[in-house]
Design an enzyme around this catalytic site. Structure first.
Site, PDB file in Angstrom:
ATOM      1  N   CYS A 113      16.400  14.253  22.891  1.00  0.00           N
ATOM      2  CA  CYS A 113      16.923  14.055  24.303  1.00  0.00           C
ATOM      3  C   CYS A 113      18.567  13.855  23.956  1.00  0.00           C
ATOM      4  O   CYS A 113      19.596  14.546  24.779  1.00  0.00           O
ATOM      5  CB  CYS A 113      15.742  13.611  25.366  1.00  0.00           C
ATOM      6  SG  CYS A 113      16.980  11.773  25.472  1.00  0.00           S
TER       7      CYS A 113
ATOM      8  N   HIS B 256      14.565   8.242  28.099  1.00  0.00           N
ATOM      9  CA  HIS B 256      14.959   9.767  28.029  1.00  0.00           C
ATOM     10  C   HIS B 256      16.250   9.472  28.512  1.00  0.00           C
ATOM     11  O   HIS B 256      16.326   9.204  29.758  1.00  0.00           O
ATOM     12  CB  HIS B 256      13.755  10.727  28.815  1.00  0.00           C
ATOM     13  CG  HIS B 256      14.272  12.073  28.740  1.00  0.00           C
ATOM     14  ND1 HIS B 256      14.504  13.077  28.324  1.00  0.00           N
ATOM     15  CD2 HIS B 256      14.291  12.518  29.966  1.00  0.00           C
ATOM     16  CE1 HIS B 256      15.011  13.850  28.270  1.00  0.00           C
ATOM     17  NE2 HIS B 256      14.598  13.886  29.457  1.00  0.00           N
TER      18      HIS B 256
ATOM     19  N   ASP C 283      18.772  18.862  32.517  1.00  0.00           N
ATOM     20  CA  ASP C 283      17.659  18.846  30.838  1.00  0.00           C
ATOM     21  C   ASP C 283      17.740  19.173  29.956  1.00  0.00           C
ATOM     22  O   ASP C 283      17.085  20.488  30.611  1.00  0.00           O
ATOM     23  CB  ASP C 283      16.583  17.588  32.024  1.00  0.00           C
ATOM     24  CG  ASP C 283      15.703  17.134  30.304  1.00  0.00           C
ATOM     25  OD1 ASP C 283      16.629  17.078  29.125  1.00  0.00           O
ATOM     26  OD2 ASP C 283      15.404  16.366  30.904  1.00  0.00           O
TER      27      ASP C 283
END
Length: 262
Positions: free
Chosen positions: A72, A110, A124
């Site tokens: 991420c 995250h 995302d």
């Protein structure tokens, strides 16, 4: 950053006039999908003993020049850089990822993105099997994408907008499942350095326990996980055993376009 090189990397086919990029919701959606279909979610550097650093130039070199993926902090860090180069207003947000018992993990677990056009959006490209297109950053609405339904819940903790707390949920097996929680407090990439180090070094991190390379497809997802290849197409799931490192490297190259360094 070389914007044309990045756009070629994610196979963005729609013509853009050089130097004249007009941020729009349609452009954001197209870039988001192109990124997810091209750049894999992978943790392979962790198992190669190569340190992952929250540094934008290093992340861009890996994803654009080396044609690799990442997790991420890398994927959303790079996507934020691309969007900013195209004129979008992007804010990095810290997320607490939901545990199986419904509680949440620590801050900076995250990294996700707020993108402001006429209205705010949640983008995302770094949460594994996540949404394919950005979500309107508002509560109460449900968003159906490729057979999955997402929603954002929210509660306002103070009149300041940065204190609004959101939760991302997905409908799974007939009930809403928590994905992660976040506020709108702006963050810097360097803020995620501590958790980035944790996830690549701690035996408690699931990233240190197995190798994974995963890529969204228009029909579902391809995932190479240690000794098996998993392909999903809608509700169908097929697993194939991978026999040895030579076969594993071949599938990594042929299906994901990833060639690992010597």
């Amino acid at each position: 950053m070389d914007v044309p090189a990045y756009l070629r990397r994610i196979d963005y086919r729609e013509p853009l006039t050089p130097g004249v990029y007009r941020p729009s919701a349609d452009l954001l959606r197209s870039l988001h999908r192109a990124h997810l279909f091209t750049v894999p979610f992978e943790n392979l550097d962790i198992h190669l003993g190569r340190e992952i650093v929250c540094d934008e130039s290093r992340i861009l070199r890996k994803i654009v020049n080396e044609k690799r993926g990442g997790f991420c902090y890398e994927l959303n860090g790079a996507f934020a850089a691309l969007l900013r180069a195209l004129g979008f207003r992007v804010t990095l947000l810290s997320c607490q990822v939901a545990r199986q018992d419904g509680s949440y993990g620590p801050e900076f677990d995250h990294l996700t993105l707020r993108v402001d056009i006429e209205e705010p959006w949640l983008a995302d490209v770094g949460f594994g099997e996540g949404f394919l297109e950005p979500l309107r950053l508002e509560s109460r609405s449900e968003h159906e994408q490729s057979g999955r339904v997402y929603r954002l819940t929210s509660r306002v903790t103070s009149p300041a907008s940065t204190d609004a707390a959101f939760g991302l949920e997905v409908m799974a097996e007939g009930r809403w499942k928590k994905e992660y929680a976040f506020t709108l407090q702006p963050r810097e990439l360097s803020d995620f350095a501590g958790m980035c180090h944790y996830h690549q070094t701690s035996p408690e991190s699931h990233f240190t326990r197995q190798r994974i390379c995963s890529l969204a497809t228009p029909e579902g997802r391809l995932t190479l996980s240690d000794n098996k290849l998993i392909e999903t197409r809608g509700a169908l799931r097929q697993e194939t055993s991978v026999s040895g490192n030579h076969d594993w490297q071949a599938k990594l190259r042929e299906l994901f376009g990833v060639v690992l360094p010597e």
